[in-house]
Design a protein around this motif. Structure first.
Motif, short mmCIF file in Angstrom:
data_model
loop_
_atom_site.label_atom_id
_atom_site.label_comp_id
_atom_site.label_asym_id
_atom_site.label_seq_id
_atom_site.Cartn_x
_atom_site.Cartn_y
_atom_site.Cartn_z
N LYS A 1 0.82 -1.23 0.00
CA LYS A 1 0.00 0.00 0.00
C LYS A 1 0.84 1.27 0.00
CE LYS A 1 -3.98 -2.19 0.37
NZ LYS A 1 -5.02 -2.17 -0.68
N SER A 2 2.11 1.18 -0.40
CA SER A 2 2.96 2.38 -0.36
C SER A 2 2.60 3.37 -1.46
CB SER A 2 4.43 1.98 -0.48
OG SER A 2 4.67 1.29 -1.69
N THR A 3 1.94 2.93 -2.53
CA THR A 3 1.51 3.83 -3.60
C THR A 3 -0.01 3.82 -3.75
OG1 THR A 3 1.74 2.09 -5.28
CG2 THR A 3 3.67 3.46 -4.84
N TYR A 4 -0.70 3.57 -2.66
CA TYR A 4 -2.16 3.46 -2.67
C TYR A 4 -2.77 4.86 -2.58
CZ TYR A 4 -6.65 1.20 -1.60
OH TYR A 4 -7.95 0.75 -1.64
N VAL A 5 -2.79 5.57 -3.70
CA VAL A 5 -3.27 6.96 -3.72
C VAL A 5 -4.80 6.98 -3.81
CG1 VAL A 5 -1.14 7.90 -4.68
CG2 VAL A 5 -2.93 7.05 -6.21
N MET A 6 -5.38 8.16 -3.64
CA MET A 6 -6.82 8.28 -3.46
C MET A 6 -7.61 7.89 -4.70
SD MET A 6 -7.12 11.72 -1.11
CE MET A 6 -8.84 11.39 -0.73
N ILE A 7 -7.19 8.36 -5.87
CA ILE A 7 -7.94 8.04 -7.09
C ILE A 7 -7.92 6.54 -7.36
CG2 ILE A 7 -8.01 8.36 -9.58
CD1 ILE A 7 -9.10 10.70 -8.11
N TYR A 8 -6.78 5.89 -7.11
CA TYR A 8 -6.74 4.44 -7.29
C TYR A 8 -7.63 3.74 -6.27
CZ TYR A 8 -5.02 -0.27 -8.00
OH TYR A 8 -4.95 -1.61 -8.26
N ALA A 9 -7.69 4.27 -5.04
CA ALA A 9 -8.57 3.68 -4.03
C ALA A 9 -10.03 3.83 -4.43
CB ALA A 9 -8.32 4.35 -2.68
N ILE A 10 -10.39 4.97 -5.01
CA ILE A 10 -11.77 5.15 -5.49
C ILE A 10 -12.09 4.12 -6.57
CG2 ILE A 10 -13.30 6.74 -6.72
CD1 ILE A 10 -11.80 9.03 -5.34
N TYR A 11 -11.17 3.92 -7.49
CA TYR A 11 -11.38 2.93 -8.55
C TYR A 11 -11.48 1.52 -7.97
CZ TYR A 11 -9.78 -0.52 -11.96
OH TYR A 11 -9.66 -1.65 -12.72
N GLU A 12 -10.58 1.18 -7.06
CA GLU A 12 -10.57 -0.18 -6.52
C GLU A 12 -11.84 -0.49 -5.73
OE1 GLU A 12 -7.12 -2.62 -4.38
OE2 GLU A 12 -8.15 -1.25 -3.02
N LYS A 13 -12.22 0.43 -4.83
CA LYS A 13 -13.38 0.17 -3.99
C LYS A 13 -14.70 0.35 -4.73
CE LYS A 13 -10.84 -0.76 -0.49
NZ LYS A 13 -10.71 -2.17 -0.05
N GLY A 14 -14.80 1.44 -5.51
CA GLY A 14 -16.08 1.74 -6.15
C GLY A 14 -16.36 0.94 -7.38
N ILE A 15 -15.32 0.49 -8.11
CA ILE A 15 -15.54 -0.20 -9.38
C ILE A 15 -15.08 -1.66 -9.30
CG2 ILE A 15 -14.93 -0.24 -11.83
CD1 ILE A 15 -14.71 2.79 -11.72
N ALA A 16 -13.81 -1.88 -8.95
CA ALA A 16 -13.29 -3.24 -8.94
C ALA A 16 -13.97 -4.11 -7.90
CB ALA A 16 -11.78 -3.22 -8.70
N GLN A 17 -14.18 -3.58 -6.68
CA GLN A 17 -14.80 -4.37 -5.62
C GLN A 17 -16.28 -4.06 -5.44
OE1 GLN A 17 -12.50 -3.91 -2.02
NE2 GLN A 17 -10.57 -4.48 -3.02
N ASN A 18 -16.84 -3.14 -6.21
CA ASN A 18 -18.26 -2.80 -6.19
C ASN A 18 -18.74 -2.34 -4.82
OD1 ASN A 18 -20.81 -2.41 -7.27
ND2 ASN A 18 -21.43 -4.54 -7.01
N LEU A 19 -17.88 -1.68 -4.07
CA LEU A 19 -18.28 -1.07 -2.80
C LEU A 19 -18.55 0.41 -3.05
CD1 LEU A 19 -15.61 -2.77 -0.48
CD2 LEU A 19 -18.00 -3.45 -0.85
N VAL A 20 -19.70 0.68 -3.64
CA VAL A 20 -20.01 2.02 -4.13
C VAL A 20 -20.08 3.01 -2.98
CG1 VAL A 20 -21.67 3.41 -5.41
CG2 VAL A 20 -21.19 1.06 -6.12
N GLY A 21 -20.66 2.61 -1.86
CA GLY A 21 -20.77 3.52 -0.73
C GLY A 21 -19.42 3.95 -0.20
N LEU A 22 -18.51 2.99 -0.05
CA LEU A 22 -17.18 3.32 0.44
C LEU A 22 -16.41 4.14 -0.60
CD1 LEU A 22 -15.03 3.04 2.61
CD2 LEU A 22 -14.40 0.83 1.62
N GLY A 23 -16.55 3.79 -1.88
CA GLY A 23 -15.91 4.57 -2.93
C GLY A 23 -16.43 6.00 -2.96
N ALA A 24 -17.74 6.19 -2.72
CA ALA A 24 -18.31 7.53 -2.68
C ALA A 24 -17.75 8.33 -1.50
CB ALA A 24 -19.83 7.46 -2.59
N ALA A 25 -17.52 7.67 -0.36
CA ALA A 25 -16.96 8.37 0.79
C ALA A 25 -15.53 8.84 0.50
CB ALA A 25 -16.98 7.45 2.01
N ILE A 26 -14.73 7.99 -0.15
CA ILE A 26 -13.37 8.41 -0.52
C ILE A 26 -13.43 9.55 -1.53
CG2 ILE A 26 -11.18 7.64 -1.47
CD1 ILE A 26 -11.87 4.82 -0.56
#
Length: 323
Positions: A272-297
């Motif tokens: 997670k050393s390069t786990y920046v915010m936009i990538y986290a939004i993509y990972e949680k909101g799209i890749a893992q389908n956690l839309v609520g958490l992705g929206a919070a980020i």
């Protein structure tokens, strides 16, 4: 007599004055832009804000309101704390370096008598190239055994460069895995970001330098200001204030939006050393389908951008001289 005639006219006709007609025409002309602003910008932000308080996922017919649980996860879990730290560090490193190099390159090119267009083209090439394609090139260049970077560094082994402890240790143990080592990955991505963005800043500064009146330099020389550094400090830098405000703001927002190189090179790792915010939004909101958490980020990301804009307006722009 005219007052009597006006009072006898219908109220609707009396209200159709030129000022009212202009106001209605202005409203009709502005309304398409306002509607687009609401539909494209404000409405999605409002939807994301509402979804950030839920556990919504795509495909479900219902959602459950969980309050501030998503935000609590962001500020309490170690992976999200690393996300914030990585994003801030990337911005802190990339913005000053790319702005400074852009200004330096603009000043050097401006001072050249021959070859200005050639250097402008060379420095601007990384901006025109696809960052995803360039990321693949950098992946090969930074390969631990086949890459040109480590092979070039290895040529200095056995030379006086080994007086540098890091270099001596690298020659003995092997040069770093630039993208696979948590101690180097973020700095490597920051270097790529600087390489990609400083050419754009150079062009903006070149445009700003053309707007500096040449008469100021002549007047300053008459007052005894002849040293290049003094000319830059007293004339060039203050007159570049509006350009600098724009360059810093744009560069900072673009640094917060880094995604392509992370997705192509590190996928947020290692550790997670390069786990920046936009990538986290993509990972949680799209890749893992956690839309609520992705929206919070996403809302946290928008908050950072708004704070930057307010700080730039409050503390920087007030001290800038506009012609």
């Amino acid at each position: 007599m005219s007052d009597v005639l006006m009072s006898s006219l219908p109220r609707a006709r009396r209200s159709a004055r030129p000022e009212d007609q202009q106001a209605r025409a202005g409203t009709l002309l502005v309304s398409p832009a306002v509607i687009l602003l609401v539909v494209i910008l404000i409405l999605p932000v409002a939807v994301a804000f509402v979804l950030s308080f839920s556990d919504y996922t795509l495909g479900r017919d219902t959602l459950e309101w969980i309050g501030f649980d998503n935000y609590a996860d962001i500020f309490t879990r170690s992976s999200y704390r690393k996300m914030i730290v990585a994003t801030v560090l990337y911005v802190v490193v990339t913005v000053p370096a790319s702005v400074g190099l852009g200004l330096g390159a603009a000043l050097l090119i401006r001072s050249l008598k021959v070859g200005q267009n050639l250097y402008k083209t060379v420095y601007f090439l990384p901006v025109m190239a696809s960052l995803l394609a360039m990321a693949i090139v950098w992946e090969f260049a930074l390969h631990p055994t086949l890459g040109i970077v480590n092979r070039t560094l290895a040529l200095g082994c056995g030379s006086p460069l080994e007086l540098w402890p890091w270099y001596a240790r690298s020659c003995a143990e092997g040069f770093p895995l630039w993208l696979g080592d948590r101690d180097y990955a973020l700095w490597t991505l920051a270097f790529i970001g600087i390489w990609q963005s400083f050419g754009f800043n150079m062009v903006l500064y070149l445009a700003g330098l053309t707007s500096v009146p040449r008469d100021l330099y002549g007047a300053a020389e008459m007052d005894g200001v002849r040293a290049p550094w003094e000319r830059f400090r007293l004339i060039t830098w203050p007159m570049l204030g509006p350009t600098t405000v724009f360059v810093v703001t744009i560069t900072m927002i673009r640094s917060f939006q880094v995604f392509d190189t992370v997705e192509a090179l590190t996928h947020g790792g290692p550790a997670k050393s390069t786990y920046v915010m936009i990538y986290a939004i993509y990972e949680k909101g799209i890749a893992q389908n956690l839309v609520g958490l992705g929206a919070a980020i996403t809302m946290l990301f928008l908050g950072f951008v708004m704070l930057i804009s307010v700080a730039q307006r409050r503390f920087v722009e007030r001290k800038v001289h506009y012609q």
